[in-house]
Scaffold this motif. Structure first.
Motif, PDB file in Angstrom:
ATOM      1  N   ALA B  24       0.752  -1.133  -0.033  1.00 53.01           N
ATOM      2  CA  ALA B  24      -0.193   0.052  -0.073  1.00 53.01           C
ATOM      3  C   ALA B  24       0.881   1.297   0.008  1.00 53.01           C
ATOM      4  O   ALA B  24       2.161   1.338   0.798  1.00 53.01           O
ATOM      5  CB  ALA B  24      -0.893  -0.155   1.396  1.00 53.01           C
ATOM      6  N   ARG B  25       0.377   2.315  -0.660  1.00 54.77           N
ATOM      7  CA  ARG B  25       0.739   3.765  -0.510  1.00 54.77           C
ATOM      8  C   ARG B  25       0.137   4.049   0.806  1.00 54.77           C
ATOM      9  O   ARG B  25      -0.989   4.180   0.921  1.00 54.77           O
ATOM     10  CB  ARG B  25       0.739   4.342  -1.846  1.00 54.77           C
ATOM     11  N   MET B  26       1.080   4.682   1.564  1.00 53.96           N
ATOM     12  CA  MET B  26       0.649   5.004   3.050  1.00 53.96           C
ATOM     13  C   MET B  26       0.718   6.546   3.092  1.00 53.96           C
ATOM     14  O   MET B  26       1.659   6.991   2.577  1.00 53.96           O
ATOM     15  CB  MET B  26       1.283   4.291   4.069  1.00 53.96           C
ATOM     16  N   VAL B  27      -0.597   7.216   3.355  1.00 54.85           N
ATOM     17  CA  VAL B  27      -0.501   8.771   3.669  1.00 54.85           C
ATOM     18  C   VAL B  27      -0.997   8.987   4.940  1.00 54.85           C
ATOM     19  O   VAL B  27      -1.914   8.398   5.793  1.00 54.85           O
ATOM     20  CB  VAL B  27      -1.609   9.157   2.712  1.00 54.85           C
ATOM     21  N   PRO B  28      -0.907  10.020   5.518  1.00 61.65           N
ATOM     22  CA  PRO B  28      -1.361  10.787   6.711  1.00 61.65           C
ATOM     23  C   PRO B  28      -2.802  10.923   6.560  1.00 61.65           C
ATOM     24  O   PRO B  28      -3.246  11.481   5.503  1.00 61.65           O
ATOM     25  CB  PRO B  28      -0.511  11.950   7.053  1.00 61.65           C
ATOM     26  N   PHE B  29      -3.597  10.496   7.441  1.00 63.95           N
ATOM     27  CA  PHE B  29      -5.110  10.748   7.467  1.00 63.95           C
ATOM     28  C   PHE B  29      -5.550  10.820   8.866  1.00 63.95           C
ATOM     29  O   PHE B  29      -5.575   9.706   9.769  1.00 63.95           O
ATOM     30  CB  PHE B  29      -5.894   9.880   6.496  1.00 63.95           C
ATOM     31  N   ALA B  30      -6.071  12.228   9.419  1.00 59.75           N
ATOM     32  CA  ALA B  30      -6.493  12.255  10.596  1.00 59.75           C
ATOM     33  C   ALA B  30      -5.777  11.738  11.652  1.00 59.75           C
ATOM     34  O   ALA B  30      -6.108  11.162  12.643  1.00 59.75           O
ATOM     35  CB  ALA B  30      -7.921  11.445  10.704  1.00 59.75           C
ATOM     36  N   GLY B  31      -4.349  11.995  11.503  1.00 61.69           N
ATOM     37  CA  GLY B  31      -3.473  11.507  12.485  1.00 61.69           C
ATOM     38  C   GLY B  31      -2.834  10.166  12.418  1.00 61.69           C
ATOM     39  O   GLY B  31      -1.952   9.858  13.171  1.00 61.69           O
ATOM     40  N   TYR B  32      -3.372   9.123  11.456  1.00 66.04           N
ATOM     41  CA  TYR B  32      -3.107   8.010  11.190  1.00 66.04           C
ATOM     42  C   TYR B  32      -2.301   7.868   9.940  1.00 66.04           C
ATOM     43  O   TYR B  32      -2.508   8.602   9.166  1.00 66.04           O
ATOM     44  CB  TYR B  32      -4.472   6.954  11.147  1.00 66.04           C
ATOM     45  N   ASP B  33      -1.455   6.702   9.759  1.00 61.32           N
ATOM     46  CA  ASP B  33      -0.757   6.357   8.740  1.00 61.32           C
ATOM     47  C   ASP B  33      -1.414   5.605   7.939  1.00 61.32           C
ATOM     48  O   ASP B  33      -1.733   4.242   8.477  1.00 61.32           O
ATOM     49  CB  ASP B  33       0.699   6.015   8.973  1.00 61.32           C
ATOM     50  N   MET B  34      -2.395   5.547   6.932  1.00 56.85           N
ATOM     51  CA  MET B  34      -3.281   4.889   6.651  1.00 56.85           C
ATOM     52  C   MET B  34      -3.167   4.726   4.860  1.00 56.85           C
ATOM     53  O   MET B  34      -2.555   5.296   4.094  1.00 56.85           O
ATOM     54  CB  MET B  34      -4.787   5.482   6.625  1.00 56.85           C
ATOM     55  N   PRO B  35      -3.609   3.386   4.459  1.00 54.16           N
ATOM     56  CA  PRO B  35      -3.478   2.903   2.948  1.00 54.16           C
ATOM     57  C   PRO B  35      -4.177   3.804   1.963  1.00 54.16           C
ATOM     58  O   PRO B  35      -5.522   3.939   2.249  1.00 54.16           O
ATOM     59  CB  PRO B  35      -3.766   1.415   2.977  1.00 54.16           C
ATOM     60  N   VAL B  36      -3.661   4.748   1.109  1.00 55.32           N
ATOM     61  CA  VAL B  36      -4.397   5.508   0.197  1.00 55.32           C
ATOM     62  C   VAL B  36      -5.102   4.547  -0.931  1.00 55.32           C
ATOM     63  O   VAL B  36      -5.907   4.600  -1.559  1.00 55.32           O
ATOM     64  CB  VAL B  36      -3.951   6.660  -0.166  1.00 55.32           C
ATOM     65  N   GLN B  37      -4.115   3.725  -1.278  1.00 55.55           N
ATOM     66  CA  GLN B  37      -4.233   2.913  -2.471  1.00 55.55           C
ATOM     67  C   GLN B  37      -3.109   1.485  -2.327  1.00 55.55           C
ATOM     68  O   GLN B  37      -2.046   1.790  -1.708  1.00 55.55           O
ATOM     69  CB  GLN B  37      -4.044   3.259  -3.746  1.00 55.55           C
ATOM     70  N   TYR B  38      -3.631   0.472  -3.056  1.00 58.98           N
ATOM     71  CA  TYR B  38      -2.805  -0.702  -3.054  1.00 58.98           C
ATOM     72  C   TYR B  38      -2.102  -0.723  -4.350  1.00 58.98           C
ATOM     73  O   TYR B  38      -2.606   0.002  -5.263  1.00 58.98           O
ATOM     74  CB  TYR B  38      -3.470  -2.076  -2.747  1.00 58.98           C
ATOM     75  N   PRO B  39      -1.298  -1.791  -4.675  1.00 56.99           N
ATOM     76  CA  PRO B  39      -0.626  -1.664  -6.158  1.00 56.99           C
ATOM     77  C   PRO B  39      -1.349  -1.488  -7.486  1.00 56.99           C
ATOM     78  O   PRO B  39      -1.060  -0.804  -8.355  1.00 56.99           O
ATOM     79  CB  PRO B  39       0.333  -2.746  -6.140  1.00 56.99           C
ATOM     80  N   THR B  40      -2.556  -2.187  -7.232  1.00 56.51           N
ATOM     81  CA  THR B  40      -3.372  -2.259  -8.319  1.00 56.51           C
ATOM     82  C   THR B  40      -4.168  -0.858  -8.813  1.00 56.51           C
ATOM     83  O   THR B  40      -4.617  -0.542  -9.942  1.00 56.51           O
ATOM     84  CB  THR B  40      -4.538  -3.198  -8.215  1.00 56.51           C
ATOM     85  N   GLY B  41      -4.034   0.056  -7.732  1.00 55.52           N
ATOM     86  CA  GLY B  41      -4.676   1.565  -7.930  1.00 55.52           C
ATOM     87  C   GLY B  41      -6.038   1.835  -7.845  1.00 55.52           C
ATOM     88  O   GLY B  41      -6.848   0.879  -7.497  1.00 55.52           O
ATOM     89  N   ILE B  42      -6.331   3.021  -7.647  1.00 52.77           N
ATOM     90  CA  ILE B  42      -7.828   3.270  -7.078  1.00 52.77           C
ATOM     91  C   ILE B  42      -8.933   2.959  -7.916  1.00 52.77           C
ATOM     92  O   ILE B  42      -9.944   2.486  -7.754  1.00 52.77           O
ATOM     93  CB  ILE B  42      -8.027   4.850  -6.890  1.00 52.77           C
ATOM     94  N   LEU B  43      -8.461   3.123  -9.434  1.00 51.85           N
ATOM     95  CA  LEU B  43      -9.775   2.776 -10.571  1.00 51.85           C
ATOM     96  C   LEU B  43     -10.146   1.240 -10.207  1.00 51.85           C
ATOM     97  O   LEU B  43     -11.089   0.839 -10.072  1.00 51.85           O
ATOM     98  CB  LEU B  43      -9.146   2.940 -11.731  1.00 51.85           C
ATOM     99  N   ALA B  44      -9.031   0.601 -10.247  1.00 54.03           N
ATOM    100  CA  ALA B  44      -9.298  -1.124 -10.104  1.00 54.03           C
ATOM    101  C   ALA B  44      -9.885  -1.359  -8.715  1.00 54.03           C
ATOM    102  O   ALA B  44     -11.047  -2.386  -8.485  1.00 54.03           O
ATOM    103  CB  ALA B  44      -7.912  -1.751 -10.204  1.00 54.03           C
ATOM    104  N   GLU B  45      -9.359  -0.622  -7.625  1.00 54.96           N
ATOM    105  CA  GLU B  45     -10.023  -0.827  -6.495  1.00 54.96           C
ATOM    106  C   GLU B  45     -11.405  -0.461  -6.466  1.00 54.96           C
ATOM    107  O   GLU B  45     -12.301  -1.371  -5.827  1.00 54.96           O
ATOM    108  CB  GLU B  45      -9.050  -0.447  -5.406  1.00 54.96           C
ATOM    109  N   HIS B  46     -11.658   0.667  -6.987  1.00 51.93           N
ATOM    110  CA  HIS B  46     -13.121   0.970  -6.898  1.00 51.93           C
ATOM    111  C   HIS B  46     -14.054  -0.172  -7.565  1.00 51.93           C
ATOM    112  O   HIS B  46     -15.153  -0.324  -7.067  1.00 51.93           O
ATOM    113  CB  HIS B  46     -13.110   2.310  -7.512  1.00 51.93           C
ATOM    114  N   GLN B  47     -13.458  -0.441  -8.793  1.00 56.35           N
ATOM    115  CA  GLN B  47     -14.403  -1.329  -9.754  1.00 56.35           C
ATOM    116  C   GLN B  47     -14.450  -2.610  -8.900  1.00 56.35           C
ATOM    117  O   GLN B  47     -15.580  -3.213  -9.011  1.00 56.35           O
ATOM    118  CB  GLN B  47     -13.598  -1.623 -11.028  1.00 56.35           C
ATOM    119  N   TRP B  48     -13.473  -3.293  -8.265  1.00 55.91           N
ATOM    120  CA  TRP B  48     -13.575  -4.430  -7.489  1.00 55.91           C
ATOM    121  C   TRP B  48     -14.598  -4.349  -6.568  1.00 55.91           C
ATOM    122  O   TRP B  48     -15.544  -5.008  -6.417  1.00 55.91           O
ATOM    123  CB  TRP B  48     -12.203  -4.845  -6.902  1.00 55.91           C
TER     124      TRP B  48
END
Lengths: 124, 381
Positions: B24-48
């Motif tokens: 996962a690509r980790m990003v800061p969110f509300a004080g947490y280090d959170m996954p914004v996307q995994y290697p397949t990417g946002i479009l593929a994750e959304h469709q899945w």
């Protein structure tokens, strides 16, 4: 023969004679994620080095693409408007943005060679 | 400002290392280090998530229990702070509501569930936004009567399993899940692991949220990920899914300056509460319900392909500013740009043509119905 040079903002320019093919590097596309929209300049537009030349948008955000050199836009890759994902699939091939006729080729000296760009990426 | 609101990612969920190992690509969110996307990417994750089942770690959200001597006491304590009818919640029923300021602005939006367990009569479970949980819990602690205790549950993590195949997957481990109606919850077990399962989520799809102790969540996570129908989904697709579903994101589409009526959330204020009031901001909300608010949250579809992002100015066709976009981007299922925002009520009718000022250029758009993509919540067995 051609030479590809890179900006710190991750644009590339592949120079063939006095025309450069401009796009974003593989690193840039991987950072952006899935590209869903691209806005290209008008053919004939005069760009100065560092000016905003195009906009590329992923699902998450919009990013500017800056002209790595000064010159006139002689062609744009309008196929990207229907298939912006090409920028992810083949950023330095079919995913090119525009061709610029260099007005000041000495500006290429301000850009990085392929080897220097790799070193720069390793430092990020 | 509390530490949790800073940008520095200081907090990890119990699944943090697993996200990293999944690439996962980790990003800061509300004080947490959170996954914004995994290697397949946002479009593929959304469709899945729209076609199979997506697994989201939402353990950063704030879980807590309100515990009082009986249901009426606890429900009335919460009704003093939020405008939904909690008194008439049935055991196991879940509702969406908002904590309100004295002016009727939204402090946070949250889910509340009445425990289905007869031994827990008087217990309500809350799930609040990560970026607001500290504010919410301080607000509750300051206003609850002495007979109702706030018990925080930082020892619990939360997984969301969302998508048309979610019920099939979860029922292999938790057979009771498949028959649950939308917006209900049960105390059950996942294999032998105790958990609280609700049929809810924030994707517009059928799905579940599974609250489980942090020391067991990795097991639940792995068993769900092992299913061929399931892939992990990051915050990027969570955002595009909820935007297509027309759902508000706190801090963007709603905040302390917006009322629930302006936000189009009046469906979450049940009839008894509308009539009786008795919640913060009740005078304003009753007035807005009867006279209409001065501005409304609306769906907006750009006519072209350019997304219009949060902060984009909305004008009428004469160029007068009539509002602002609060969430905007690209809808992978819609396969085009979409947005929501607030406009003056005079311009809020469906079909109204407006312009969105993107990079200085007015781009045509149309006020449109939400959800943008039909929701597929599970209504009955």
């Amino acid at each position: 023969m051609s030479e590809t040079r890179y900006s710190k903002d991750h644009e590339y320019i592949r120079v063939e004679g006095d025309v450069g093919v401009v796009g974003i590097s593989d690193y840039a596309q991987s950072q952006l994620g899935d590209v869903v929209f691209v806005e290209l300049p008008a053919t004939g537009k005069a760009l100065s080095k560092g000016a905003e030349a195009a906009v590329v948008e992923s699902v998450k955000a919009a990013s500017e693409v800056y002209a790595p050199v000064s010159g006139e836009v002689t062609a744009v890759n309008s196929a990207l408007e229907k298939a912006p994902g090409t920028i992810n699939e083949d950023p330095q091939g079919e995913g090119w943005f525009m061709k610029i006729k260099l007005s000041n080729p000495s500006e290429l000296g301000d850009l990085m060679s392929e080897a220097d760009y790799k070193t720069y990426l390793a430092s990020l | 400002m509390t530490e949790i609101l800073s940008d520095a990612p200081v907090l990890h969920t119990a699944l943090h290392d697993r996200h990293v190992s999944l690439g996962a690509r980790m990003v800061p969110f509300a004080g947490y280090d959170m996954p914004v996307q995994y290697p397949t990417g946002i479009l593929a994750e959304h469709q899945w998530a729209r076609t199979h089942a997506g697994l989201f770690d939402v353990s950063h959200m704030g879980q807590a229990f309100l515990v009082g001597p009986d249901h009426e006491t606890t429900a009335r304590a919460l009704e003093a702070l939020a405008p939904a009818d909690f008194l008439n919640l049935r055991p196991g029923q879940q509702r969406y509501s908002q904590f309100l300021t004295q002016d009727g602005g939204i402090i946070d939006d949250f889910m509340v569930t009445r425990s289905a367990d007869p031994d827990e009569n008087g217990t309500l479970m809350l799930v609040a936004n990560a970026g607001r949980k500290e504010v919410d819990f301080a607000h509750l602690a300051a206003h609850l009567p002495p007979s109702v205790k706030l018990m925080l549950a930082p020892h619990r993590g939360l997984l969301a399993l969302q998508g048309p195949e979610a019920a099939r997957v979860l029922s292999r481990h938790c057979p009771a899940a498949s028959d649950m109606p939308f917006m209900t919850a049960i105390s059950t077990s996942f294999d032998a692991i105790p958990c609280l399962v609700s049929r809810s989520g924030y994707s517009g799809e059928d799905g579940f949220e599974i609250s489980v102790r942090n020391d067991k969540i990795a097991v639940v996570n792995e068993r769900l990920l092992a299913a061929p129908e399931v892939k992990p989904i990051g915050l990027g697709a969570r955002d595009s899914l909820r935007l297509e579903a027309g759902l508000c994101l706190y801090g963007h589409d709603i905040d302390t300056t917006t009322s629930p009526v302006e936000a189009g959330l009046q469906w979450s204020i049940q009839k008894r509460r509308r009539e009786e009031g008795g919640f913060p901001g009740d005078a304003r909300i009753q007035r807005e319900l009867s006279d209409g608010p001065s501005r409304r949250r609306v769906g907006i579809l750009p006519e072209g392909r350019a997304p219009a992002r949060e902060g984009t100015v909305i004008t009428d066709l004469a160029g007068n500013t009539i509002g602002t976009i609060t969430s905007g981007g690209f809808g992978p299922t819609l396969n085009g740009p979409l947005a929501m925002g607030y406009v003056d009520s005079a311009h809020a009718a469906l079909g109204t043509k407006v312009n969105l000022v993107v990079r200085g250029n007015p781009l045509p758009a149309i006020i449109s119905a939400m959800p943008f993509v039909p929701t597929r919540y599970f209504r009955s067995a």
